[in-house]
Motif scaffolding. Structure first.
Motif, mmCIF file in Angstrom:
data_model
loop_
_atom_site.group_PDB
_atom_site.id
_atom_site.type_symbol
_atom_site.label_atom_id
_atom_site.label_comp_id
_atom_site.label_asym_id
_atom_site.label_seq_id
_atom_site.Cartn_x
_atom_site.Cartn_y
_atom_site.Cartn_z
ATOM 1 N N LEU A 95 13.651 55.113 -75.050
ATOM 2 C CA LEU A 95 14.444 56.292 -74.705
ATOM 3 C C LEU A 95 13.587 57.478 -74.314
ATOM 4 N N TRP B 17 27.113 57.241 -70.491
ATOM 5 C CA TRP B 17 26.459 56.642 -69.324
ATOM 6 C C TRP B 17 26.194 55.156 -69.547
ATOM 7 N N PHE C 274 24.639 60.389 -72.999
ATOM 8 C CA PHE C 274 23.839 59.175 -72.827
ATOM 9 C C PHE C 274 24.653 57.937 -73.193
ATOM 10 N N THR D 119 18.063 62.136 -64.934
ATOM 11 C CA THR D 119 18.618 61.901 -66.271
ATOM 12 C C THR D 119 17.575 62.014 -67.370
ATOM 13 N N PRO E 86 21.793 60.025 -80.858
ATOM 14 C CA PRO E 86 21.916 59.892 -79.409
ATOM 15 C C PRO E 86 22.890 60.917 -78.833
ATOM 16 N N TRP F 37 16.755 59.800 -69.353
ATOM 17 C CA TRP F 37 17.291 59.107 -70.516
ATOM 18 C C TRP F 37 16.411 57.932 -70.935
ATOM 19 N N ASN G 14 15.949 63.152 -72.898
ATOM 20 C CA ASN G 14 17.327 63.621 -72.897
ATOM 21 C C ASN G 14 18.312 62.663 -73.541
ATOM 22 N N ALA G 15 17.833 61.535 -74.045
ATOM 23 C CA ALA G 15 18.748 60.539 -74.609
ATOM 24 C C ALA G 15 19.308 60.970 -75.956
ATOM 25 N N ASP H 237 20.477 50.673 -76.134
ATOM 26 C CA ASP H 237 21.698 51.121 -76.792
ATOM 27 C C ASP H 237 21.510 51.165 -78.313
#
Length: 543
Positions: A414, A361, A358, A380, A354, A382, A417-418, A402
């Motif tokens: 996801l 955030w 991210f 984003t 990750p 994300w 960009n995550a 997460d």
């Protein structure tokens, strides 16, 4: 590999604290050092010894590793009769030999000696299988404990744990799938740990498999069992950083061990080594020595292990997934799975590292507990928009986004960009002969890697299109032209009785070797046993 300051060994000749030399600065060695520190032995000076210039140098950049309870049965769970058949059967038919391989001369003698040793262990085959499966379950539990203790470390190493799918194809699919489930039930004493599942149930667990499992021509069986994946390269980098931060660790790199001097009681007096073309010695009789070196004939020659190791080569290819491809909605299995098909066993292990931004955030949003779609932000990328749209007006629980929340994290959520994604396809094995020619030009390596390339083209057609289509029938594909692929071939050491050596080898020595392709999967348990041995030793050992 992250940039770290590697402290050299202090070469003063005066009085010094007792040292612990860990030979092998790869995954096994670093997990052992980590276990020693986690058990509270913080003041012991650790010296990491390796022939490479950097820790974990033998790994491919990706090399995502599949984690399963059955990892130890790759070679260790086989009976002597099964081993004999494996050496006589090509990989594409479930054996260990590449097509066309015929053992002759020294190869045949080595195989015969290995099988003779294995036949002597026949009476304990069932107990051995059960013990190895129980160890597999134990190590999955230890990986989960590591994630609970340090969620950020788990996330940064791409650790995934959860339901793992195993796909069986061919005329023996039903029999093999039922046998797999039954032996997991026996070992765990719990029928919930594994089950046969339908295609619909499998797709609910892993939607990324829809292009393959959803095909009308699919015929086979699918099992669900506990498992996951981890990114071995990132694990080495993160552990190296953490151990340096903890202190009391030194690095003896570019050092090739040439001999192990032991007295009549088996106590190690010193290690003889070469560094920069010069002969040097490491350690004293009052030091401790832990060997985590994988396939290492020197251990057998020195008497540190009593049973011979045997090399079986394995291959893998790692794909780096372009962010633009993920943004286009590229579908690929984002949870580890294994296919047992006509091309031999293939392990598909995707890993995610990750992005720091991210994770930051997510922490900023944590006070909200749940995320509304209008709070994502258009720039984003994300979160996968298609996945998010399925929530409708419902707020999204942050835990499913997460990677530090293993029990609830959904990788499909996801966006591009995550983080960065890689997929490893491994699992092809072949017996290369006693000379162990571990190079990409070996005919077994070429056959196995071509088979994996064909699998990539079948399972990931969109991904394959991004990298071009080499001539898969070529005897030697132009690997240099496939910049996005990282082919690798290396030894998988096994013992004839199927058990690894994870035990003392004298008053001041400990060996972790012969673990086959489960060296990483069993790393936490092996490291824990070495750390326990170290903690139980007397404060001083007479020289």
């Amino acid at each position: 590999m992250s940039s770290v300051l590697l402290n050299p060994v202090d070469r003063t000749t005066g009085p010094r604290a007792r040292r612990v030399y860990i030979v092998g600065a790869g995954v096994a060695g670093l997990l052992t050092a980590w276990a020693i520190r986690q058990t509270g032995q913080t003041e012991l000076p650790l010296v990491m010894v390796d022939r490479a210039a950097t820790p974990g140098a033998g790994l491919t950049a990706g090399n995502g590793r599949s984690l399963t309870a059955t990892e130890g049965l790759v070679a260790g769970g086989l009976t002597a009769a099964q081993l004999a058949q494996a050496f006589e059967t090509p990989v594409d038919q479930g054996g260990y030999a590449y097509p066309g391989f015929v053992a002759q001369g020294a190869d045949r003698a080595a195989i015969g000696a290995f099988l003779e040793r294995a036949r002597a262990q026949e009476a304990t085959a069932a107990d051995r299988e059960r013990a190895m499966l129980q160890l597999g379950f134990r190590n999955l539990h230890l990986w989960r404990e590591l994630a609970a203790q340090d969620p950020h470390l788990a996330a940064r190493t791409g650790l995934q744990l959860g339901a793992k799918l195993r796909v069986y194809q061919g005329p023996q699919a039903e029999t093999k799938a039922n046998q797999e489930v039954a032996r997991l039930h026996r070992a765990a004493g719990d029928r919930s740990v594994a089950a046969l599942v339908s295609v619909a149930e499998a797709l609910a667990l892993n939607p990324g498999l829809a292009p393959f499992l959803g095909a009308a021509a699919f015929a086979g069986q699918i099992t669900r069992q506990p498992g996951g994946a981890i990114h071995a390269g990132r694990l080495v980098a993160e552990l190296t950083d953490r151990l340096n931060q903890m202190g009391r660790i030194q690095w003896q790199l570019n050092t090739e061990i040439a001999g192990i001097d032991r007295d009549a009681s088996g106590q190690i007096q010193q290690l003889r080594a070469h560094q920069g073309g010069k002969a040097i010695t490491l350690g004293r009789a009052t030091d401790r020595f832990i060997f985590a070196t994988g396939f290492d004939p020197l251990l057998e020659q020195s008497g540190a292990v009593s049973q011979p190791l045997f090399p079986i080569a394995g291959t893998s290819i790692t794909f780096a997934i372009a962010r633009s491809a993920i943004a286009q909605g590229l579908t690929f299995p984002r949870r580890a799975w294994k296919q047992d098909g006509s091309a031999g066993p293939l392990v598909i292990s995707p890993t995610l590292i990750p992005a720091t931004a991210f994770l930051d955030w997510l922490d900023q949003q944590r006070a909200l507990d749940r995320l509304a779609l209008d709070g994502i932000g258009e720039a984003t990328d994300w979160i996968d928009r298609t996945w998010a749209a399925a929530w409708g007006d419902r707020p999204i629980p942050l835990d499913v986004l997460d990677p530090r929340r293993l029990d609830r994290f959904q990788p499909e959520a996801l966006g591009a960009n995550a983080g960065t994604w890689e997929i490893r396809i491994g699992g092809c094995k072949f017996y290369p002969g006693v000379d162990r020619p571990l190079d990409l030009q070996h005919p077994g390596a070429r056959w196995a890697l071509r088979s994996q390339l064909r699998a990539a083209a079948q399972f990931f057609p969109e991904l394959w299109a991004l990298h071009g289509s080499p001539n898969l029938e070529s005897e030697s594909p132009d690997w240099a032209s496939l910049a996005a692929l990282q082919p690798w071939v290396g030894a998988r050491p096994v013992h004839a009785d199927g058990q690894s050596t994870v035990a003392p080898c004298g008053p001041n020595g400990f060996v972790i070797t012969g673990t086959g392709s489960w060296g990483l999967a069993s790393g936490p348990g092996n490291g824990q046993r070495a750390a326990g041995w170290l903690a139980d030793l007397p404060a001083a050992i007479d020289s």
